[in-house]
Design a protein around this motif. Structure first.
Motif, mmCIF file in Angstrom:
data_model
loop_
_atom_site.group_PDB
_atom_site.id
_atom_site.type_symbol
_atom_site.label_atom_id
_atom_site.label_comp_id
_atom_site.label_asym_id
_atom_site.label_seq_id
_atom_site.Cartn_x
_atom_site.Cartn_y
_atom_site.Cartn_z
ATOM 1 N N ARG A 1 0.844 -1.188 0.000
ATOM 2 C CA ARG A 1 0.000 0.000 0.000
ATOM 3 C C ARG A 1 0.884 1.244 0.000
ATOM 4 N NH1 ARG A 1 -2.907 0.007 4.972
ATOM 5 N NH2 ARG A 1 -1.457 1.543 5.812
ATOM 6 N N PHE A 2 0.544 2.162 -0.881
ATOM 7 C CA PHE A 2 1.265 3.430 -0.951
ATOM 8 C C PHE A 2 0.542 4.447 -0.076
ATOM 9 C CE2 PHE A 2 2.754 1.060 -4.479
ATOM 10 C CZ PHE A 2 4.048 1.512 -4.726
ATOM 11 N N ASN A 3 1.181 4.850 1.012
ATOM 12 C CA ASN A 3 0.562 5.804 1.934
ATOM 13 C C ASN A 3 0.549 7.217 1.374
ATOM 14 O OD1 ASN A 3 0.106 3.775 3.825
ATOM 15 N ND2 ASN A 3 2.120 4.034 4.751
ATOM 16 N N HIS A 4 1.336 7.447 0.347
ATOM 17 C CA HIS A 4 1.406 8.762 -0.298
ATOM 18 C C HIS A 4 1.522 8.547 -1.802
ATOM 19 C CE1 HIS A 4 2.150 10.660 3.649
ATOM 20 N NE2 HIS A 4 2.856 9.566 3.885
ATOM 21 N N SER A 5 1.345 9.585 -2.571
ATOM 22 C CA SER A 5 1.516 9.474 -4.016
ATOM 23 C C SER A 5 2.975 9.148 -4.322
ATOM 24 C CB SER A 5 1.096 10.759 -4.709
ATOM 25 O OG SER A 5 1.838 11.868 -4.223
ATOM 26 N N ALA A 6 3.194 8.452 -5.426
ATOM 27 C CA ALA A 6 4.544 8.030 -5.777
ATOM 28 C C ALA A 6 4.649 7.843 -7.284
ATOM 29 C CB ALA A 6 4.895 6.721 -5.059
ATOM 30 N N PHE A 7 5.877 7.908 -7.760
ATOM 31 C CA PHE A 7 6.194 7.686 -9.163
ATOM 32 C C PHE A 7 7.016 6.401 -9.205
ATOM 33 C CE2 PHE A 7 8.684 9.350 -13.056
ATOM 34 C CZ PHE A 7 7.729 8.864 -13.930
ATOM 35 N N ILE A 8 6.490 5.350 -9.831
ATOM 36 C CA ILE A 8 7.109 4.033 -9.729
ATOM 37 C C ILE A 8 7.339 3.416 -11.104
ATOM 38 C CG2 ILE A 8 5.852 3.696 -7.549
ATOM 39 C CD1 ILE A 8 4.280 1.436 -9.083
#
Length: 326
Positions: free
Chosen positions: A64-71
């Motif tokens: 789970r990503f707790n914040h926005s991210a670039f992956i």
């Protein structure tokens, strides 16, 4: 800024390019099994080539990503999805907060990689973030990830595509030229000439099968019994990733990322650096072959692979710059 491990999967660890300069102390370099996939994923999110990533096998983790991210994902294709939306490997993706990344089935390859822009906010050990499981050091608490682990990130990536669980950017890395399949090239090892003439021929003409007992330390092979002439007794001497050792049962093992620093078995060959990524992604039960190559030609292959990765990084920078302008 963090990710939360819902399900750890099979031996999910933090890895980077490796830990160099300590083999004289018995500490191997370690690092990502497939360095090409690690660098590809990092290039797609504009990280340095050596930035730490998550390395995982199948069954793979749920995150789970707790914040926005670039992956970006690379390496093995395990049919990834974000909140039910399929996302491809080798393509950058924006993730919104509270999204869940999971992997549904094994499609291709053996080892997957997840790069997140900025990397993980962890303490290094001996100049590397790679997890050394035997030493219990590096990575996240020196171990494979567990359920409920929360791994901090270095940066918070802003995602302007609010309202979507993910947004897949419209370009893809071409990795076909980075991987060798089935036929792996080697340089003759120091003890290659200790093989009988028949064994030399068998080594370069026979099929070898990767055994289920293979791991990050070495890929065990089953093939023809390779004989030495005469029988050889050795003291322990230096080995490295890609070294092909002949075991007492006349079968071979190819040393991989977590190899020991010295070994007492004959070194009959060394898989060239440019072919190690392809070997890493080859699974148990698959057949492989070996073909000999000269050192100058092996060096040319390594340079060509490095140029491919650098061109990929340059293209990603240009693509993302163009994307932001529009």
């Amino acid at each position: 800024m963090s990710i939360y491990i819902i399900k750890p999967g099979l031996q999910t660890t933090v890895q980077d390019a490796g830990r160099f300069g300590f083999q004289h102390l018995g500490i191997n370099p370690g690092g990502a099994m497939d360095r090409c996939a690690m660098q590809t994923a990092n290039a797609l999110v504009l990280n340095t080539a050596q930035e730490a990533v998550l390395e995982f096998y199948f069954p793979a983790p749920a995150i789970r990503f707790n914040h926005s991210a670039f992956i970006a994902l690379s390496g093995g294709d395990f049919s990834a999805s974000v909140n039910g939306t399929h996302i491809p490997i080798n393509q950058p993706v924006f993730i919104t907060p509270d999204s869940i990344l999971q992997f549904n089935r094994k499609h291709d390859g053996q080892i997957g990689y997840l790069a997140i822009q900025g990397g993980f906010d962890l303490d290094d050990w001996l100049n590397s973030y790679s997890t050394n499981l035997k030493a219990g050091a590096g990575g996240f608490e020196g171990r494979a990830l567990r359920a409920d682990d929360e791994i901090p990130l270095k940066i918070h990536t802003k995602n302007n595509k609010s309202g979507n669980h993910c947004y897949i950017l419209p370009w893809k890395a071409d990795t076909k030229g980075l991987y060798t399949k089935n036929n792996f090239r080697f340089i003759a090892g120091h003890e290659f000439d200790c093989l009988t003439a028949e064994a030399k021929t068998q080594f370069t003409t026979s099929a070898f099968t990767i055994q289920p007992q293979s791991d990050r330390m070495g890929y065990r092979l089953t093939g023809p019994d390779l004989q030495l002439s005469p029988p050889l007794e050795m003291i322990s001497t230096a080995v490295t990733r890609g070294t092909v050792q002949l075991l007492p049962n006349h079968q071979c093992i190819v040393l991989m990322a977590d190899h020991q620093t010295t070994g007492g078995y004959p070194r009959i060959g060394h898989i060239i650096s440019a072919d190690l990524a392809g070997l890493a992604q080859t699974g148990a039960g698959e057949s492989i072959h070996f073909s000999e190559i000269s050192l100058p030609d092996a060096q040319k292959e390594m340079v060509a692979q490095e140029q491919h990765l650098q061109q990929l990084k340059n293209a990603c920078i240009l693509q993302l710059d163009e994307y932001h302008r529009h």
